[in-house]
Design an enzyme around this catalytic site. Structure first.
Site, short mmCIF file in Angstrom:
data_model
loop_
_atom_site.label_atom_id
_atom_site.label_comp_id
_atom_site.label_asym_id
_atom_site.label_seq_id
_atom_site.Cartn_x
_atom_site.Cartn_y
_atom_site.Cartn_z
CE LYS A 60 39.81 41.74 38.70
NZ LYS A 60 40.52 42.22 37.46
CG ASP A 89 40.77 40.15 33.88
OD1 ASP A 89 39.77 40.44 33.48
OD2 ASP A 89 41.13 40.57 35.05
P1 NAP Z 1 46.28 48.44 38.79
O1 NAP Z 1 46.54 46.85 39.27
O2 NAP Z 1 46.20 49.50 39.79
O3 NAP Z 1 47.62 48.64 38.05
C1 NAP Z 1 48.01 50.08 37.69
C2 NAP Z 1 49.35 50.24 36.63
O4 NAP Z 1 49.10 51.30 36.23
C3 NAP Z 1 50.22 50.09 37.32
O5 NAP Z 1 51.17 49.24 36.46
C4 NAP Z 1 50.79 51.37 37.57
O6 NAP Z 1 52.07 51.71 37.86
C5 NAP Z 1 50.39 51.86 36.49
N1 NAP Z 1 49.96 53.29 36.65
C6 NAP Z 1 49.11 53.89 37.46
N2 NAP Z 1 49.15 55.09 37.22
C7 NAP Z 1 49.99 55.66 36.43
C8 NAP Z 1 50.72 56.74 36.03
N3 NAP Z 1 50.05 58.01 36.31
N4 NAP Z 1 51.55 56.84 35.33
C9 NAP Z 1 52.27 55.67 34.93
N5 NAP Z 1 51.90 54.36 35.20
C10 NAP Z 1 50.70 54.60 36.11
O7 NAP Z 1 45.07 48.47 37.72
P2 NAP Z 1 44.60 47.43 36.88
O8 NAP Z 1 43.70 46.46 37.64
O9 NAP Z 1 45.72 46.73 36.58
O10 NAP Z 1 43.84 48.50 35.65
C11 NAP Z 1 44.63 48.95 34.88
C12 NAP Z 1 43.54 49.60 33.76
O11 NAP Z 1 43.21 48.72 32.81
C13 NAP Z 1 42.67 50.70 34.33
O12 NAP Z 1 42.20 51.42 33.61
C14 NAP Z 1 41.25 49.41 34.34
O13 NAP Z 1 39.97 50.15 34.33
C15 NAP Z 1 41.45 48.88 33.07
N6 NAP Z 1 41.24 47.40 33.09
C16 NAP Z 1 40.36 47.19 32.08
C17 NAP Z 1 39.94 45.65 31.99
C18 NAP Z 1 39.00 45.14 30.48
O14 NAP Z 1 38.35 44.10 30.64
N7 NAP Z 1 39.02 46.24 29.68
C19 NAP Z 1 39.92 44.90 32.69
C20 NAP Z 1 40.71 45.24 33.88
C21 NAP Z 1 41.28 46.41 34.09
P3 NAP Z 1 53.14 51.09 39.28
O15 NAP Z 1 53.29 49.50 39.13
O16 NAP Z 1 54.23 51.78 38.82
O17 NAP Z 1 52.06 51.65 40.22
#
Ligand code: NAP
Length: 266
Positions: free
Chosen positions: A60, A96
């Site tokens: 992205k 999004d």
């Molecule tokens: P990302 O950019 O990798 O961000 C992940 C976030 O989760 C970061 O804030 C990270 O914290 C935190 N995190 C990860 N592992 C953790 C843990 N073990 N304990 C506490 N915090 C943790 O991922 P993303 O793209 O934003 O996606 C996040 C979630 O949203 C995923 O599950 C994805 O499948 C979902 N999602 C859904 C949609 C939808 O349309 N429904 C769209 C996009 C994403 P740090 O900043 O400290 O690393």
């Protein structure tokens, strides 16, 4: 669509069902593009005759550097999830946040204007949600994240109502959003202690596999409403569909396709 991995994605089923429903001779295919090759792949979109791209992790941010023009939302988020070819030009958009708001309003009847919101996470999805909530007039957007620095950057996207907070503040929120992968695919960890959840609150878990995540389960057990991220997925896809085709997206068809594909996998 480009991403890595992409085999889990529901998007091909959702978009191809919509093309079929409208009788459009279009096809949506998922390409597994390795990390580092995202920008190069985006730049050849026009050359290979594609109308556009859906972009998912980890491309992205790279996509935002490879298009000719960015929407204001894509500029603010420095991330593109939808590329649209307009003649010779590639335009980068991020649907999004708009998809999240549509899912809140249309599916849950929840208008964030004047409401207190708490978002766990500060990654790509969280930032889109936080900015959208601020733009929709939320009274407060509290951001809770493992790393504080990222939380501060994310909270600023909400405007004056954005601030960094702690998960225990969920008890004061009208809307609680999990934008971390916690609870995904068998993981039982909870982003918020359910003791802070209760009647009158809406809990949205952006995770949708499993359909009822541990957080949704716990929220419902405490009397809060709980929904997964399938609505956001469908509505962000609907925005992309409109940008590519110029047609009104068949939302019910797209939603049924997402549910069908999810059921097929569980
Ligand atoms: P990302 O950019 O990798 O961000 C992940 C976030 O989760 C970061 O804030 C990270 O914290 C935190 N995190 C990860 N592992 C953790 C843990 N073990 N304990 C506490 N915090 C943790 O991922 P993303 O793209 O934003 O996606 C996040 C979630 O949203 C995923 O599950 C994805 O499948 C979902 N999602 C859904 C949609 C939808 O349309 N429904 C769209 C996009 C994403 P740090 O900043 O400290 O690393």
């Amino acid at each position: 669509m480009i991403g890595h991995p992409v085999s889990h994605s529901l998007s091909p089923a959702v978009h191809n069902a919509a093309f079929r429903a409208l009788g459009l001779d279009w096809v949506f295919v998922a390409l597994d593009v390795p990390p580092g090759a995202g920008a190069g792949t985006v730049s050849v979109t026009g050359l290979v005759g594609l109308a556009g791209l859906s972009v998912t992790m980890p491309h992205k941010e790279a996509a935002a550097t490879a298009v000719h023009r960015l929407s204001s939302t894509a500029v603010a988020l420095a991330a593109v999830n939808t590329v649209v070819r307009r003649g010779e030009e590639l335009v980068g958009e991020n649907t999004d946040g708009a998809g999240f708001l549509d899912a809140l309003r249309a599916d849950e009847g929840f208008d964030p204007a004047g409401r207190r919101c708490l978002v766990v996470g500060a990654g790509g999805a969280a930032r889109a949600v936080i900015r959208a909530l601020g733009g929709a007039g939320a009274a407060e957007v509290v951001v809770v994240n493992r790393s504080r620095e990222r939380a501060e950057v994310a909270a600023a996207l909400a405007g004056p109502g954005g601030r960094v907070g702690v998960a225990a503040e969920a008890g004061e929120a009208d809307l609680v959003v999990n934008a971390t992968p916690l609870g995904m695919g068998g993981d039982r960890s909870l982003p918020v202690d359910p003791v802070h959840l209760g009647p009158g609150q809406l809990v949205v878990d952006l995770v949708y596999l499993p359909a009822i995540t541990p957080l949704i389960d716990a929220a419902r057990a405490r009397g809060a409403a709980g929904v997964n991220g399938l609505g956001m997925l469908v509505h962000q896809a609907a925005h992309a569909f409109r940008l590519w085709t110029g047609e009104d997206p068949p939302l019910e068809v797209m939603s049924a396709a997402a549910l069908g594909e999810l059921a097929r996998r569980t």
